[in-house]
Design an enzyme around this catalytic site. Structure first.
Site, PDB file in Angstrom:
ATOM      1  N   ASP A 100       8.686  -2.782  -7.718  1.00  0.00           N
ATOM      2  CA  ASP A 100       7.797  -1.615  -7.654  1.00  0.00           C
ATOM      3  C   ASP A 100       7.326  -1.249  -9.056  1.00  0.00           C
ATOM      4  O   ASP A 100       7.954  -1.625 -10.057  1.00  0.00           O
ATOM      5  CB  ASP A 100       8.523  -0.422  -6.999  1.00  0.00           C
ATOM      6  CG  ASP A 100       7.554   0.608  -6.417  1.00  0.00           C
ATOM      7  OD1 ASP A 100       6.333   0.469  -6.637  1.00  0.00           O
ATOM      8  OD2 ASP A 100       8.017   1.548  -5.755  1.00  0.00           O
ATOM      9  N   GLY A 101       6.241  -0.500  -9.111  1.00  0.00           N
ATOM     10  CA  GLY A 101       5.692  -0.033 -10.375  1.00  0.00           C
ATOM     11  C   GLY A 101       6.337   1.281 -10.796  1.00  0.00           C
ATOM     12  O   GLY A 101       7.311   1.743 -10.189  1.00  0.00           O
ATOM     13  N   ASP A 103       5.330   5.189 -13.254  1.00  0.00           N
ATOM     14  CA  ASP A 103       4.408   5.935 -14.102  1.00  0.00           C
ATOM     15  C   ASP A 103       4.922   6.003 -15.535  1.00  0.00           C
ATOM     16  O   ASP A 103       4.147   6.087 -16.480  1.00  0.00           O
ATOM     17  CB  ASP A 103       4.204   7.347 -13.538  1.00  0.00           C
ATOM     18  CG  ASP A 103       3.592   7.285 -12.149  1.00  0.00           C
ATOM     19  OD1 ASP A 103       2.553   6.617 -12.007  1.00  0.00           O
ATOM     20  OD2 ASP A 103       4.172   7.853 -11.204  1.00  0.00           O
ATOM     21  N   LYS A 113       8.217   8.214 -11.065  1.00  0.00           N
ATOM     22  CA  LYS A 113       7.387   7.567 -10.058  1.00  0.00           C
ATOM     23  C   LYS A 113       6.780   8.647  -9.169  1.00  0.00           C
ATOM     24  O   LYS A 113       7.229   9.775  -9.165  1.00  0.00           O
ATOM     25  CB  LYS A 113       8.221   6.595  -9.217  1.00  0.00           C
ATOM     26  CG  LYS A 113       8.600   5.326 -10.006  1.00  0.00           C
ATOM     27  CD  LYS A 113       9.512   4.393  -9.234  1.00  0.00           C
ATOM     28  CE  LYS A 113       8.992   3.925  -7.918  1.00  0.00           C
ATOM     29  NZ  LYS A 113       7.670   3.283  -7.964  1.00  0.00           N
ATOM     30  N   GLY A 116       1.295   8.036  -7.250  1.00  0.00           N
ATOM     31  CA  GLY A 116       0.502   7.638  -6.080  1.00  0.00           C
ATOM     32  C   GLY A 116       0.967   8.329  -4.797  1.00  0.00           C
ATOM     33  O   GLY A 116       0.513   7.976  -3.710  1.00  0.00           O
ATOM     34  N   GLU A 122       9.379   5.022  -1.577  1.00  0.00           N
ATOM     35  CA  GLU A 122       9.702   4.114  -2.689  1.00  0.00           C
ATOM     36  C   GLU A 122      11.187   4.206  -3.034  1.00  0.00           C
ATOM     37  O   GLU A 122      11.843   3.206  -3.312  1.00  0.00           O
ATOM     38  CB  GLU A 122       8.856   4.457  -3.920  1.00  0.00           C
ATOM     39  CG  GLU A 122       7.405   4.026  -3.780  1.00  0.00           C
ATOM     40  CD  GLU A 122       6.515   4.533  -4.899  1.00  0.00           C
ATOM     41  OE1 GLU A 122       7.000   5.277  -5.768  1.00  0.00           O
ATOM     42  OE2 GLU A 122       5.324   4.198  -4.901  1.00  0.00           O
TER      43      GLU A 122
HETATM   44  C1  ABF Z   1       3.905   3.441  -7.664  1.00  0.00           C
HETATM   45  O1  ABF Z   1       2.604   3.322  -8.125  1.00  0.00           O
HETATM   46  C2  ABF Z   1       4.252   4.795  -8.062  1.00  0.00           C
HETATM   47  O2  ABF Z   1       5.529   5.252  -8.023  1.00  0.00           O
HETATM   48  C3  ABF Z   1       3.610   4.974  -9.367  1.00  0.00           C
HETATM   49  O3  ABF Z   1       3.208   6.291  -9.313  1.00  0.00           O
HETATM   50  C4  ABF Z   1       2.441   4.071  -9.293  1.00  0.00           C
HETATM   51  C5  ABF Z   1       2.222   3.128 -10.432  1.00  0.00           C
HETATM   52  O4  ABF Z   1       0.948   2.643 -10.214  1.00  0.00           O
HETATM   53  P1  ABF Z   1       0.222   1.597 -11.103  1.00  0.00           P
HETATM   54  O5  ABF Z   1       0.964   0.323 -10.961  1.00  0.00           O
HETATM   55  O6  ABF Z   1      -1.141   1.574 -10.499  1.00  0.00           O
HETATM   56  O7  ABF Z   1       0.211   2.149 -12.490  1.00  0.00           O
HETATM   57  O8  ABF Z   1       4.707   2.471  -8.202  1.00  0.00           O
END
Ligand code: ABF
Length: 264
Positions: A100-101, A103, A113, A116, A122
């Site tokens: 996962d990504g 912030d 996080k 989004g 998540e």
């Molecule tokens: C999800 O996507 C979120 O928790 C975080 O807010 C966002 C990160 O998005 P990106 O990859 O577009 O920067 O992981």
């Protein structure tokens, strides 16, 4: 003219950082024998799915993919991967790995996080995995949470509790916490996949254990990551918080929120 080129170059650099991080993370952490994979949300995870799909169906057809929300559901289906639901993962079972990504990522791999608005699912997916791997671009790394991501800690709340939660956040020292508005063209607050609202609560940069050792925690009004997270989650009406903190998957058998590794 020169400025716009610089902006374009920066955008290209960011995309290339996301892509490289995603491909490396998949190379290092997606073993061919794995069968259950968590897929997070956001624009960086798009490259994670691209890297996984690139492994070919001989590898991926034995795998099931567990999304963190409607966006990652669509991503998994569009890549022709086998979509599953975390609600169908039997008790006592875990995902092999989740990607996962984020912030923002601090020096101890605590995360903000929820930019989004998918933070609740998540966290469930990350905490269901034996290993949680964070993939982000270089802008997300900072010494302390709240330094790079200035919009505040995303907090998922029951709509009826929002005014009370705002009061409590102000009392705790948040600077101008606010209910996140709906997407452009949509009136009112943003509504999550779970029917909740999001409050974004900016706090002064969050301290780490190393700051306490060196005495910086004596600065008035500054919280450590763990103390703030523990306090936020106890506010009545708070469903989940966008701080992923505590111990990582190498230290606990299950339920870890922190990644075992972060790629930039
Ligand atoms: C999800 O996507 C979120 O928790 C975080 O807010 C966002 C990160 O998005 P990106 O990859 O577009 O920067 O992981």
């Amino acid at each position: 003219m020169a400025t716009s080129t610089t902006v374009e170059e920066q955008a290209r650099l960011v995309e290339s950082s996301k892509r490289l991080a995603a491909f490396q993370a998949v190379k290092d952490y997606l073993l061919p024998e794995y069968t259950r994979i968590g897929i997070g949300s956001g624009s960086t995870v798009v490259y994670v799915v691209e890297a996984i799909a690139g492994l070919g169906s001989a590898v991926t057809s034995k795998m099931a993919f567990y999304p963190t929300g409607s966006q990652s559901e669509e991503l998994i289906e569009a890549a022709g991967l086998n979509l599953q639901s975390i609600s169908k993962l039997p008790a006592g079972q875990q995902l092999d790995v989740a990607f996962d990504g984020a912030d923002e990522v601090d020096d101890d791999l605590n995360l903000i996080k929820g930019g989004g608005a998918c933070l609740w699912q998540e966290k469930i997916v990350a905490a269901s995995a034996k290993q949680f791997v964070c993939v982000a671009d270089f802008r997300k790394l900072s010494p302390r949470l709240g330094t790079a991501w200035k919009k505040g800690i995303p907090i998922e709340v029951l709509p009826m509790a929002a005014p009370r939660v705002l009061d409590e956040l102000l009392r705790m020292g948040a600077q101008k916490p606010r209910i996140r508005p709906g997407l452009p063209g949509k009136a009112g607050a943003i509504v999550t996949d779970n029917g909740m609202w999001i409050i974004d609560a900016p706090f002064a940069p969050l301290l780490l254990p190393k700051d306490i050792e060196t005495g910086s925690a004596l600065v008035t009004g500054m919280w450590t990551v763990d103390a703030l997270a523990d306090a936020l989650i106890k506010i009545p009406g708070v469903a989940e918080i966008g701080l992923f903190y505590g111990k990582n998957g190498l230290q606990v058998a299950s339920g870890a929120q922190k990644p075992v590794a972060a790629y930039f």
